[in-house]
Enzyme design. Structure first.
Site, PDB file in Angstrom:
ATOM      1  N   ASN A 115       1.268   0.078   5.839  1.00  0.00           N
ATOM      2  CA  ASN A 115       1.710  -0.687   4.675  1.00  0.00           C
ATOM      3  C   ASN A 115       2.578  -1.820   5.195  1.00  0.00           C
ATOM      4  O   ASN A 115       3.567  -1.576   5.879  1.00  0.00           O
ATOM      5  CB  ASN A 115       2.522   0.214   3.734  1.00  0.00           C
ATOM      6  CG  ASN A 115       3.233  -0.592   2.661  1.00  0.00           C
ATOM      7  OD1 ASN A 115       2.724  -1.616   2.202  1.00  0.00           O
ATOM      8  ND2 ASN A 115       4.410  -0.134   2.265  1.00  0.00           N
ATOM      9  N   GLY A 116       2.199  -3.053   4.870  1.00  0.00           N
ATOM     10  CA  GLY A 116       2.986  -4.200   5.334  1.00  0.00           C
ATOM     11  C   GLY A 116       2.069  -5.290   5.832  1.00  0.00           C
ATOM     12  O   GLY A 116       0.873  -5.296   5.528  1.00  0.00           O
ATOM     13  N   HIS A 155       8.529 -31.527 -26.682  1.00  0.00           N
ATOM     14  CA  HIS A 155       8.382 -32.278 -25.428  1.00  0.00           C
ATOM     15  C   HIS A 155       7.015 -32.017 -24.786  1.00  0.00           C
ATOM     16  O   HIS A 155       6.828 -32.306 -23.613  1.00  0.00           O
ATOM     17  CB  HIS A 155       9.513 -31.916 -24.462  1.00  0.00           C
ATOM     18  CG  HIS A 155      10.867 -32.249 -25.013  1.00  0.00           C
ATOM     19  ND1 HIS A 155      11.306 -33.547 -25.157  1.00  0.00           N
ATOM     20  CD2 HIS A 155      11.855 -31.455 -25.494  1.00  0.00           C
ATOM     21  CE1 HIS A 155      12.526 -33.538 -25.706  1.00  0.00           C
ATOM     22  NE2 HIS A 155      12.877 -32.273 -25.913  1.00  0.00           N
ATOM     23  N   GLU A 169       9.764 -12.777 -20.945  1.00  0.00           N
ATOM     24  CA  GLU A 169       9.381 -11.398 -20.622  1.00  0.00           C
ATOM     25  C   GLU A 169       8.244 -10.922 -21.522  1.00  0.00           C
ATOM     26  O   GLU A 169       7.306 -10.266 -21.064  1.00  0.00           O
ATOM     27  CB  GLU A 169      10.613 -10.486 -20.732  1.00  0.00           C
ATOM     28  CG  GLU A 169      10.381  -9.011 -20.483  1.00  0.00           C
ATOM     29  CD  GLU A 169       9.721  -8.688 -19.143  1.00  0.00           C
ATOM     30  OE1 GLU A 169       9.605  -9.568 -18.287  1.00  0.00           O
ATOM     31  OE2 GLU A 169       9.283  -7.535 -18.986  1.00  0.00           O
ATOM     32  N   GLU A 175       0.078 -10.026 -18.329  1.00  0.00           N
ATOM     33  CA  GLU A 175      -0.303  -9.233 -17.158  1.00  0.00           C
ATOM     34  C   GLU A 175      -1.167  -8.026 -17.504  1.00  0.00           C
ATOM     35  O   GLU A 175      -1.962  -7.584 -16.683  1.00  0.00           O
ATOM     36  CB  GLU A 175       0.916  -8.831 -16.317  1.00  0.00           C
ATOM     37  CG  GLU A 175       1.805  -7.783 -16.932  1.00  0.00           C
ATOM     38  CD  GLU A 175       2.980  -7.388 -16.047  1.00  0.00           C
ATOM     39  OE1 GLU A 175       2.861  -7.424 -14.816  1.00  0.00           O
ATOM     40  OE2 GLU A 175       4.035  -7.025 -16.608  1.00  0.00           O
ATOM     41  N   LYS A 231       2.636  -2.378  -8.117  1.00  0.00           N
ATOM     42  CA  LYS A 231       3.984  -2.125  -8.614  1.00  0.00           C
ATOM     43  C   LYS A 231       5.040  -2.850  -7.811  1.00  0.00           C
ATOM     44  O   LYS A 231       5.992  -3.381  -8.361  1.00  0.00           O
ATOM     45  CB  LYS A 231       4.252  -0.620  -8.611  1.00  0.00           C
ATOM     46  CG  LYS A 231       5.575  -0.230  -9.238  1.00  0.00           C
ATOM     47  CD  LYS A 231       5.583  -0.542 -10.712  1.00  0.00           C
ATOM     48  CE  LYS A 231       6.925  -0.279 -11.367  1.00  0.00           C
ATOM     49  NZ  LYS A 231       7.015  -0.999 -12.652  1.00  0.00           N
ATOM     50  N   ARG A 277       1.136   2.049  -5.883  1.00  0.00           N
ATOM     51  CA  ARG A 277       1.448   1.030  -4.878  1.00  0.00           C
ATOM     52  C   ARG A 277       0.241   0.169  -4.516  1.00  0.00           C
ATOM     53  O   ARG A 277       0.363  -0.782  -3.744  1.00  0.00           O
ATOM     54  CB  ARG A 277       1.990   1.701  -3.609  1.00  0.00           C
ATOM     55  CG  ARG A 277       3.251   2.492  -3.842  1.00  0.00           C
ATOM     56  CD  ARG A 277       3.699   3.158  -2.571  1.00  0.00           C
ATOM     57  NE  ARG A 277       4.090   2.181  -1.582  1.00  0.00           N
ATOM     58  CZ  ARG A 277       5.284   1.647  -1.474  1.00  0.00           C
ATOM     59  NH1 ARG A 277       6.231   2.008  -2.318  1.00  0.00           N
ATOM     60  NH2 ARG A 277       5.558   0.766  -0.552  1.00  0.00           N
ATOM     61  N   TRP A 301      -3.604  -2.039  -1.420  1.00  0.00           N
ATOM     62  CA  TRP A 301      -3.616  -3.275  -2.203  1.00  0.00           C
ATOM     63  C   TRP A 301      -3.821  -4.374  -1.172  1.00  0.00           C
ATOM     64  O   TRP A 301      -2.979  -4.601  -0.316  1.00  0.00           O
ATOM     65  CB  TRP A 301      -2.279  -3.443  -2.928  1.00  0.00           C
ATOM     66  CG  TRP A 301      -2.242  -4.610  -3.842  1.00  0.00           C
ATOM     67  CD1 TRP A 301      -2.784  -4.683  -5.094  1.00  0.00           C
ATOM     68  CD2 TRP A 301      -1.609  -5.869  -3.613  1.00  0.00           C
ATOM     69  NE1 TRP A 301      -2.537  -5.912  -5.637  1.00  0.00           N
ATOM     70  CE2 TRP A 301      -1.819  -6.666  -4.767  1.00  0.00           C
ATOM     71  CE3 TRP A 301      -0.886  -6.420  -2.559  1.00  0.00           C
ATOM     72  CZ2 TRP A 301      -1.333  -7.959  -4.873  1.00  0.00           C
ATOM     73  CZ3 TRP A 301      -0.404  -7.705  -2.678  1.00  0.00           C
ATOM     74  CH2 TRP A 301      -0.625  -8.458  -3.820  1.00  0.00           C
ATOM     75  N   LYS A 361       4.624  -9.724 -20.076  1.00  0.00           N
ATOM     76  CA  LYS A 361       4.058  -8.396 -20.400  1.00  0.00           C
ATOM     77  C   LYS A 361       2.659  -8.542 -20.981  1.00  0.00           C
ATOM     78  O   LYS A 361       1.726  -7.888 -20.546  1.00  0.00           O
ATOM     79  CB  LYS A 361       4.915  -7.643 -21.426  1.00  0.00           C
ATOM     80  CG  LYS A 361       6.188  -6.996 -20.996  1.00  0.00           C
ATOM     81  CD  LYS A 361       6.072  -5.820 -20.088  1.00  0.00           C
ATOM     82  CE  LYS A 361       5.992  -6.248 -18.660  1.00  0.00           C
ATOM     83  NZ  LYS A 361       7.191  -6.500 -17.944  1.00  0.00           N
ATOM     84  N   CYS A 410       0.840  -1.177   0.000  1.00  0.00           N
ATOM     85  CA  CYS A 410       0.000   0.000   0.000  1.00  0.00           C
ATOM     86  C   CYS A 410       0.884   1.238   0.000  1.00  0.00           C
ATOM     87  O   CYS A 410       2.101   1.139   0.160  1.00  0.00           O
ATOM     88  CB  CYS A 410      -0.837   0.043   1.280  1.00  0.00           C
ATOM     89  SG  CYS A 410      -1.683  -1.497   1.604  1.00  0.00           S
TER      90      CYS A 410
END
Ligand code: AGP
Length: 606
Positions: free
Chosen positions: A101-102, A502, A479, A486, A601, A28, A75, A483, A2
């Site tokens: 935050n945490g 395979h 990557e 997400e 983020k 955040r 968040w 991208k 957060c």
């Protein structure tokens, strides 16, 4: 994870500033938000689920009037993202408000104890226990500072906290364990916040709170102490030369696009890495018996590419490890002879910090590549290299990825030189080419944007997309997949193309988009044959390559040609079209690429 902010002013209302600061912290977390101020001895709160602007439109944060206040953008970790669980949280009497935050790991024990003492909980969050702990301490006769310190000493876990209480209406009590918190000052006004840019709107005099410290801030005073023993800490507020404008969109519709287009600059900054630290880091790596490249998400992909480069250029084995797996996979075998190169844009990713803490306890040398200065990782690392990509607001990492790669190349060159693995001529040629990359990226951005938009139009409704790479571009394929997935929510796969037969080849059917990366090295022929394999089974191939010879054209339904650089550097040049592809696909699907659902983020939880 957060964002939190607190402001105390000698005479003016703070709600507008809190609102502006909060907006800058929205990257955040953005599933709920809230603000609390003290006005005439009363606590007033606005909070709800949703993005900050939505909540503002509904309630108008600026109707809150008061010279002291705290705010939060969330968040969710504990408790669903709804109004009740939104911060600030209050005690039973409604006179103490807390933003956090945490994660407070022992909150269940504390909650049970407080509930037995008669405290009534409104939310399902871990944070609310803090308000009730302080309330309980006040009931027992402590003053607010003692009540606060006594409460936070009982917390286990990670937190950046800001607390206001009507019993002490001109002070914000804040503290930091693990989660970031910085302080700012100006005449008659003092601030605390989760990051520096949110404070640059108001001041450039900043001091980070260190791990294990708390601060009591009032309009003209800042008092910092250690949580453990209450001893006084003297701290200098330094002038930060960074404008808030850097953190704005500058005319681009989204931060992500702006950040993609900033890459010619951000790579140039990364090329300016401090050479003495680079050499020092190379010395440590050279002396260690094993090297682990530890990171998460996009940064892990940088580590993966790094492992190929280290091997090719310096003949060093670097083991790329996903941070969340590091402890169970290697934790017990780490020794003082090992080095951990942690790669983290934010420097706050909990999985990375956890791996690093465990390795440090076993005596390993901790090295780091970070973008955010004063982040936790910069404090635990023996040496860190600052990639200087500037603030990255879009949740999807773009410029910070190419920045990380740029640092890894320089580190590989330095190692190769130390170990005598590259001749001077070859080294000079490579370094010259590396220095040209900003211009090459500029050309790619100018040339490819429209072409990629067309590809995005073709794939935007695909059921799934497959990314194939080999060698140095295996990480690039991963990557590109991350991208796209997400920010466009299209399920995607990526794997080294040799794995095709395979298993995954069974997914190939008519018109499945396959994005293939072909570089001019020992993998080219094999990659071309993998593309034949999928094409002959109906896949539509979109090939990114600096070659456009007959062989490559034959396997490409669509060929995105990028300027030629040595195969070694193609992880930087090939990822740019993939970033644009993800961006355009997301926008064409009507999504907000800057704020993908369920993501934030910086992931400060395990
Ligand atoms: C990628 O676009 C994401 N933002 C995510 O995978 C990110 O790279 C990961 O969470 C690691 O973050 P860090 O670099 O700040 O440690």
């Amino acid at each position: 994870m957060c964002g939190i902010i607190g402001i105390v002013n000698i005479s003016e209302d703070v709600s507008e500033k809190l609102f502006k600061g909060l907006k800058l912290l929205e990257y955040r977390g953005y599933d709920s938000a809230g603000m609390a101020v003290i006005n005439n001895g009363n606590l007033q709160i606005i909070k709800d689920k949703g993005k900050i602007d939505e909540i503002h439109e509904k309630y108008d944060f600026l109707t809150l009037s008061g010279r002291i206040g705290i705010a939060h953008t969330r968040w969710a970790t504990h408790g669903a993202p709804d109004k009740v669980n939104a911060h600030p949280h209050i005690d039973c009497t409604g006179s103490i408000a807390v933003v956090h935050n945490g994660i407070i790991e022992n909150f269940m024990d504390l909650k049970t104890e407080l509930a037995e003492q008669g405290h009534k909980f409104r939310s399902r969050t871990d944070t609310e226990v803090v308000a009730h702990l302080i309330e309980e301490n006040l009931k027992r006769g402590m003053d607010v500072e003692d009540a606060f310190v006594n409460a936070i000493r009982r917390l286990k876990g990670a937190y950046a906290l800001a607390v206001i209480s009507t019993a002490s209406p001109d002070k914000i009590f804040c503290a930091r364990v693990e989660s970031p918190l910085v302080l700012g000052i100006r005449e008659g006004e003092v601030y605390c916040s989760s990051d520096i840019p949110s404070l640059l709107l108001f001041t450039n005099k900043i001091a980070p709170l260190d791990n294990g410290e708390y601060a009591i801030i009032s309009p003209n005073n800042v008092e910092i102490r250690r949580i453990s023993d209450g001893s006084r800490v003297r701290k200098q507020f330094k002038k930060i030369d960074m404008g808030v404008e850097e953190a704005k969109k500058e005319g681009y519709p989204h931060y992500m696009l702006k950040e993609i287009f900033e890459q010619p600059y951000s790579i140039r900054y990364a090329l300016n890495v401090q050479k003495n630290y680079l050499e020092l880091m190379a010395d440590f790596i050279d002396r260690s018996s094993r090297l682990f490249l530890v990171a998460a998400g996009t940064s892990y992909h940088a580590g993966l590419v790094g492992s190929y480069i280290f091997s090719k250029l310096a003949r060093i084995t670097g083991m790329p490890v996903i941070a969340s797996e590091f402890v169970s996979r290697y934790g017990d075998s780490i020794t003082v002879d090992d080095s951990i190169l942690a790669i983290s844009q934010s420097g706050e990713t909990r999985d990375v910090l956890w791996a690093v803490e465990q390795a440090k306890m076993r005596g390993a040398t901790i090295l780091a590549i970070v973008n955010v200065l004063a982040s936790t990782l910069t404090r635990v690392a023996r040496i860190y290299l600052h990639q200087q990509s500037g603030p990255e607001i879009g949740v999807a990492a773009t410029k910070t990825y190419t920045g990380q790669l740029t640092i890894l190349y320089q580190l590989a060159f330095s190692l190769a030189r130390k170990r005598g693995k590259l001749g001077q001529d070859e080294m000079d040629r490579f370094i010259e080419e590396l220095n040209m990359l900003p211009d090459v990226i500029d050309m790619i951005l100018k040339k490819c944007d429209r072409e990629i938009l067309e590809v995005a139009n073709e794939i935007k409704d695909a059921k799934y997309v497959i990314f194939l790479g080999r060698g140095v571009n295996t990480g690039t394929a991963y990557e590109g997949r991350l991208k796209l997935m997400e920010i466009s929510y299209i399920p995607s796969l990526a794997y080294p193309a040799g794995e095709n037969k395979h298993g995954p080849i069974s997914l190939i059917e008519k018109d499945v988009p396959v994005i293939g990366l072909v570089q001019d090295d020992e993998t080219k022929k094999l990659m071309i044959s993998n593309l034949h394999e999928v094409r002959s089974r109906g896949a539509k191939t979109y090939v990114i390559s600096s070659s456009d010879d007959e062989e490559v054209r034959e396997v490409s339904d669509v060929l995105i040609k990028v300027p030629r650089v040595s195969a070694l550097f193609t992880p930087i040049t090939y990822v740019v079209p993939l970033q644009l592809l993800a961006y355009h696909t997301s926008v064409l699907r009507g999504l907000d690429p800057d704020k993908p659902r369920n993501l934030a983020k910086s992931v400060t939880v395990i």
